[in-house]
Design an enzyme around this catalytic site. Structure first.
Site, PDB file in Angstrom:
ATOM      1  N   GLY A 138       0.785  -1.224   0.000  1.00 61.52           N
ATOM      2  CA  GLY A 138       0.000   0.000   0.000  1.00 61.52           C
ATOM      3  C   GLY A 138       0.815   1.272   0.000  1.00 61.52           C
ATOM      4  O   GLY A 138       1.779   1.418  -0.767  1.00 61.52           O
ATOM      5  N   ILE A 139       0.454   2.199   0.874  1.00 59.85           N
ATOM      6  CA  ILE A 139       1.140   3.481   0.959  1.00 59.85           C
ATOM      7  C   ILE A 139       2.605   3.284   1.317  1.00 59.85           C
ATOM      8  O   ILE A 139       3.491   3.936   0.762  1.00 59.85           O
ATOM      9  CB  ILE A 139       0.441   4.394   1.987  1.00 59.85           C
ATOM     10  N   ASN A 148       4.612   4.656   9.117  1.00 56.90           N
ATOM     11  CA  ASN A 148       3.424   4.394   8.305  1.00 56.90           C
ATOM     12  C   ASN A 148       2.583   3.240   8.838  1.00 56.90           C
ATOM     13  O   ASN A 148       1.400   3.150   8.525  1.00 56.90           O
ATOM     14  CB  ASN A 148       3.865   4.098   6.863  1.00 56.90           C
ATOM     15  N   GLY A 193       0.112   0.847  10.530  1.00 57.35           N
ATOM     16  CA  GLY A 193      -1.141   1.116  11.219  1.00 57.35           C
ATOM     17  C   GLY A 193      -2.159   0.017  10.969  1.00 57.35           C
ATOM     18  O   GLY A 193      -2.090  -0.691   9.960  1.00 57.35           O
ATOM     19  N   ILE A 194      -3.081  -0.121  11.898  1.00 57.74           N
ATOM     20  CA  ILE A 194      -4.148  -1.110  11.776  1.00 57.74           C
ATOM     21  C   ILE A 194      -5.481  -0.448  12.106  1.00 57.74           C
ATOM     22  O   ILE A 194      -5.525   0.660  12.655  1.00 57.74           O
ATOM     23  CB  ILE A 194      -3.932  -2.310  12.722  1.00 57.74           C
ATOM     24  N   TYR A 229      -9.095   4.501  16.276  1.00 56.91           N
ATOM     25  CA  TYR A 229      -8.254   4.935  15.154  1.00 56.91           C
ATOM     26  C   TYR A 229      -8.136   6.460  15.108  1.00 56.91           C
ATOM     27  O   TYR A 229      -7.039   7.004  14.937  1.00 56.91           O
ATOM     28  CB  TYR A 229      -8.858   4.403  13.852  1.00 56.91           C
ATOM     29  N   GLY A 257      -6.187  11.416   2.941  1.00 56.70           N
ATOM     30  CA  GLY A 257      -7.606  11.149   2.884  1.00 56.70           C
ATOM     31  C   GLY A 257      -7.817   9.693   2.494  1.00 56.70           C
ATOM     32  O   GLY A 257      -7.027   8.821   2.857  1.00 56.70           O
ATOM     33  N   TYR A 258      -8.865   9.429   1.745  1.00 55.59           N
ATOM     34  CA  TYR A 258      -9.159   8.052   1.346  1.00 55.59           C
ATOM     35  C   TYR A 258      -8.324   7.691   0.117  1.00 55.59           C
ATOM     36  O   TYR A 258      -8.487   8.272  -0.951  1.00 55.59           O
ATOM     37  CB  TYR A 258     -10.658   7.882   1.092  1.00 55.59           C
TER      38      TYR A 258
END
Length: 240
Positions: free
Chosen positions: A13-14, A82, A84-85, A147, A178-179
């Site tokens: 991902g990111i 980065n 995260g869950i 979160y 954002g999304y």
């Protein structure tokens, strides 16, 4: 100038997009991951970027992992937090474990990585820390008290730590995506996702590479006068 960088949650991902962007800029990049060995192997095979496994929410694990990276690659100059869950649910359905695990990893991971790397950055007179927050840490989100609290905490953590590093050439900034079109967002039911996109002024989800471009700037020498800032990359959904 080439630097040594660690990107937590860096194999998908990111995080993967950030790793690739930093490698393209000539940095030596190491991706951290927490659990998926097969995905990490595929990532390293595909990109040539080494992946090191440790739990960012476990303090000693982080200290040991960063020490390993330093011994194999050199002192860490750049940290991108980065990892995260999510453990979503309304408060009356949320367990203590749901709350604690998100706080432990998402916010605690930033603290642990800073404890491992920030002192050396200050001693050497140069460093970059970029913490990945969230639009939901700025605006809140139904069913995400854990979160949203963790990501909001990241934004405050960033501003406070920036003041500790500023005179030593260490900048600390955050990005609030954002999304973004990642596996996490893909898991959102289509009818819900459609409503989310309808609220984004640019009319689409963001791309992981767009977050990576923000990181590239913040870790550069040219960004030395930028610290304690949160860069919102959200298509205009929340103008904060």
């Amino acid at each position: 100038m080439a630097r040594i960088a660690i990107v937590t949650g860096g194999t998908r991902g990111i995080g993967k997009a950030i790793c690739l962007a930093l490698k393209e800029d000539g940095h030596t990049v190491v991706a951290n991951y927490g659990g998926n060995d097969d995905a990490a192997k595929r990532f390293s095979d595909d990109t040539g970027i080494p992946a090191v496994k440790f739990d960012v929410g476990d303090h000693q694990s982080v200290l040991d992992g960063c020490k390993q990276v330093a011994s194999e690659h050199g002192y860490v100059d750049i940290v991108v937090n980065n990892a995260g869950i999510t453990r979503d649910g309304t408060l009356h359905k949320m367990s203590w474990d749901d709350w604690n695990e998100v706080m432990r990893i998402n916010l605690g991971g930033c603290f642990n990585m800073a404890k491992a790397c920030f002192p050396g950055m200050r001693e050497r007179g140069w460093g970059r820390i970029v913490n990945i927050g969230s639009i939901n840490g700025q605006a809140g989100q139904y069913g995400q008290v854990n979160y949203a609290a963790a990501k909001s905490g990241i934004h405050g953590f960033t501003k406070a730590l920036a003041q500790e590093g500023a005179r030593s050439g260490v900048t600390v900034n955050a990005i609030a995506p954002g999304y973004i079109d990642t596996d996490m967002v893909a898991a959102v039911p289509p009818q819900v996702l459609e409503k989310i996109v309808a609220k984004i002024p640019v009319g689409r989800l963001g791309q992981a590479e767009e977050i990576a471009r923000g990181v590239r700037f913040l870790v550069s020498d040219e960004a030395g006068f930028v610290t304690g800032s949160t860069m919102s990359i959200n298509g205009g959904q929340h103008m904060y």
